[in-house]
Design an enzyme around this catalytic site. Structure first.
Site, short mmCIF file in Angstrom:
data_model
loop_
_atom_site.label_atom_id
_atom_site.label_comp_id
_atom_site.label_asym_id
_atom_site.label_seq_id
_atom_site.Cartn_x
_atom_site.Cartn_y
_atom_site.Cartn_z
CD GLU A 1 -5.68 12.50 -39.21
OE1 GLU A 1 -6.46 12.35 -38.25
OE2 GLU A 1 -5.93 12.09 -40.35
CG ASP B 1 -11.22 2.77 -45.23
OD1 ASP B 1 -12.30 2.44 -44.70
OD2 ASP B 1 -10.82 3.95 -45.28
CE LYS C 1 -2.22 21.70 -50.13
NZ LYS C 1 -3.14 20.63 -50.39
CG HIS D 1 -17.96 3.23 -40.95
ND1 HIS D 1 -18.08 2.02 -41.59
CD2 HIS D 1 -16.70 3.65 -41.21
CE1 HIS D 1 -16.95 1.72 -42.20
NE2 HIS D 1 -16.09 2.69 -41.98
P1 FAD Z 1 -14.67 -0.08 -36.73
O1 FAD Z 1 -14.92 0.62 -35.46
O2 FAD Z 1 -14.23 -1.50 -36.67
O3 FAD Z 1 -16.03 0.05 -37.57
C1 FAD Z 1 -16.05 -0.28 -38.97
C2 FAD Z 1 -17.48 -0.66 -39.35
O4 FAD Z 1 -17.84 -1.91 -38.74
C3 FAD Z 1 -18.55 0.33 -38.89
O5 FAD Z 1 -19.55 0.36 -39.89
C4 FAD Z 1 -19.09 -0.28 -37.59
O6 FAD Z 1 -20.46 0.08 -37.36
C5 FAD Z 1 -18.97 -1.77 -37.87
N1 FAD Z 1 -18.65 -2.57 -36.70
C6 FAD Z 1 -17.81 -2.26 -35.68
N2 FAD Z 1 -17.74 -3.30 -34.81
C7 FAD Z 1 -18.54 -4.27 -35.30
C8 FAD Z 1 -18.86 -5.58 -34.86
N3 FAD Z 1 -18.35 -6.09 -33.74
N4 FAD Z 1 -19.72 -6.31 -35.63
C9 FAD Z 1 -20.25 -5.81 -36.77
N5 FAD Z 1 -19.97 -4.57 -37.23
C10 FAD Z 1 -19.13 -3.81 -36.50
N6 FAD Z 1 -7.79 4.94 -41.90
C11 FAD Z 1 -6.53 4.51 -42.15
O7 FAD Z 1 -6.33 3.61 -42.97
N7 FAD Z 1 -5.46 5.06 -41.49
C12 FAD Z 1 -5.60 6.04 -40.56
O8 FAD Z 1 -4.62 6.52 -40.01
C13 FAD Z 1 -6.93 6.52 -40.28
N8 FAD Z 1 -7.14 7.48 -39.35
C14 FAD Z 1 -8.42 7.85 -39.04
C15 FAD Z 1 -8.63 8.78 -38.01
C16 FAD Z 1 -9.91 9.19 -37.67
C17 FAD Z 1 -10.10 10.19 -36.55
C18 FAD Z 1 -11.04 8.67 -38.39
C19 FAD Z 1 -12.43 9.13 -38.06
C20 FAD Z 1 -10.83 7.73 -39.39
C21 FAD Z 1 -9.54 7.30 -39.73
N9 FAD Z 1 -9.30 6.33 -40.71
C22 FAD Z 1 -8.02 5.91 -40.97
C23 FAD Z 1 -10.42 5.75 -41.47
C24 FAD Z 1 -10.92 4.41 -40.83
O9 FAD Z 1 -9.91 3.45 -40.86
C25 FAD Z 1 -12.13 3.96 -41.65
O10 FAD Z 1 -13.20 4.83 -41.46
C26 FAD Z 1 -12.52 2.49 -41.44
O11 FAD Z 1 -13.42 2.14 -42.49
C27 FAD Z 1 -13.22 2.20 -40.12
O12 FAD Z 1 -12.36 2.20 -39.08
P2 FAD Z 1 -12.93 2.11 -37.57
O13 FAD Z 1 -11.77 2.07 -36.68
O14 FAD Z 1 -13.95 3.14 -37.34
O15 FAD Z 1 -13.62 0.67 -37.65
#
Ligand code: FAD
Length: 298
Positions: free
Chosen positions: A21, A113, A284, A161
């Site tokens: 990545e 985020d 890197k 998370h």
């Molecule tokens: P979600 O799956 O929506 O979850 C977020 C939070 O909400 C969790 O605590 C979950 O338990 C809760 N939740 C989910 N659905 C519901 C619901 N229906 N009702 C109530 N609560 C709910 N960030 C970036 O900005 N750009 C990137 O390119 C990026 N790439 C990433 C790649 C990977 C492999 C990983 C692991 C993370 C990446 N992130 C990236 C970080 C990610 O965006 C953050 O961790 C963000 O805070 C959560 O994204 P998510 O898609 O897991 O969110």
């Protein structure tokens, strides 16, 4: 030849699929650096690469440009990350059209985020609150014939998370993402394989059957890892923490520990049959050469 989707890459493999990545840098100088090291990363023969979107304060506008250059110049399957941050459905549709027109076949679908300066994630007007809604939206577009089928990965969190009240709650939400149509899960970085194996067991018990790919971040700097752990909530095992503390600010020794730890962690995961390993390479290449050699892949 059409690029492969996640499912095609992960199907019928005798070896774990290794992926890298990278993130689109903010400045032109860092961008030039990324362009210089891309051939070095590609020479290590990852099975696919992914490009983040807006993570680490990166430049969203260049995600597609970088993904396209990896796929077209180096003929490597690529995924664009995509988040719900600040984009309405119509804006996300525009980005999805561009990704699709560029021939990119995979998306890592995320909520994202809260933008800097905001304490919590606020859904954009006419946008999505959670990643499962983005996944469902992408699948609905496909059903309506608006785009070819994408390979879709979503994020999983072996140590939960940060915002989730419990791992159990977070896993239920992970299931929602898979039920909405995700093909595989890529995890947040972690350093204790026991956390990952317990996470997989719990996910399987909930009926999540898609491949779960562990995400590893090699430690290269004590200060950087402290910052990243603070942002994502992952933890260091006590033994590793003590080892790093003992070498203090000696950058070369930190890197040596980080590379050795990453090779050992990856070896155990591979020996236990993971479908792939996703390396957060942080733009890197030198350390990745050593890690791929350590794994007998370079
Ligand atoms: P979600 O799956 O929506 O979850 C977020 C939070 O909400 C969790 O605590 C979950 O338990 C809760 N939740 C989910 N659905 C519901 C619901 N229906 N009702 C109530 N609560 C709910 N960030 C970036 O900005 N750009 C990137 O390119 C990026 N790439 C990433 C790649 C990977 C492999 C990983 C692991 C993370 C990446 N992130 C990236 C970080 C990610 O965006 C953050 O961790 C963000 O805070 C959560 O994204 P998510 O898609 O897991 O969110």
């Amino acid at each position: 030849m059409q690029a492969q989707t996640f499912s095609e890459i992960l199907a019928n493999r005798s070896k774990a699929a290794l992926s890298f990545e990278v993130f689109p840098p903010k400045t032109d100088t860092s961008y030039d650096h990324l362009r210089q090291i891309l051939p070095e990363l590609v020479a290590l023969k990852p099975d696919y690469m992914t490009v983040t979107y807006g993570a680490f304060g990166s430049n969203q506008g260049r995600t597609l440009e970088i993904a396209q250059s990896i796929q077209n110049q180096f003929h490597l399957p690529t995924a664009c990350h995509l988040t719900c941050v600040t984009s309405s459905r119509a804006e996300l549709d525009g980005i999805l059209d561009e990704i699709s027109a560029a021939g990119i076949r995979n998306i890592v679908a995320l909520r994202g985020d809260a933008p800097q300066g905001q304490a919590t994630f606020t859904p954009p007007v006419d946008g999505f609150s959670h990643a499962n809604e983005l996944v469902a939206h992408i699948r609905a577009r496909e059903k309506a014939g608006r785009q070819p089928r994408f390979g879709l990965a979503v994020a999983g969190y072996p140590e939960k998370h940060l915002e989730a009240p419990s791992l159990e709650f977070d896993l239920l939400k992970l299931k929602d993402k898979v039920d909405a149509g995700a093909d595989c899960i890529i995890t947040q970085l972690f350093y204790n394989n026991a956390d990952f194996f317990a996470f997989v067991d719990k996910a399987r018990a909930l009926g999540i059957t898609v491949p779960i790919i562990p995400g590893l971040l090699p430690i290269l700097s004590a200060r950087q890892i402290a910052r990243i752990l603070g942002l994502c909530g992952s933890t260091l095992p006590e033994g590793l923490k003590q080892e790093l503390d003992a070498v203090g600010d000696d950058a070369a020794k930190v890197e040596e520990i980080g590379i050795r730890q990453c090779v050992n962690q990856a070896r155990e995961l591979i020996d236990r049959g993971v479908p792939g390993i996703h390396f957060y390479v942080l733009n890197k290449s030198t350390h990745m050469t050593q890690i791929m050699r350590g794994l007998g892949r370079a």
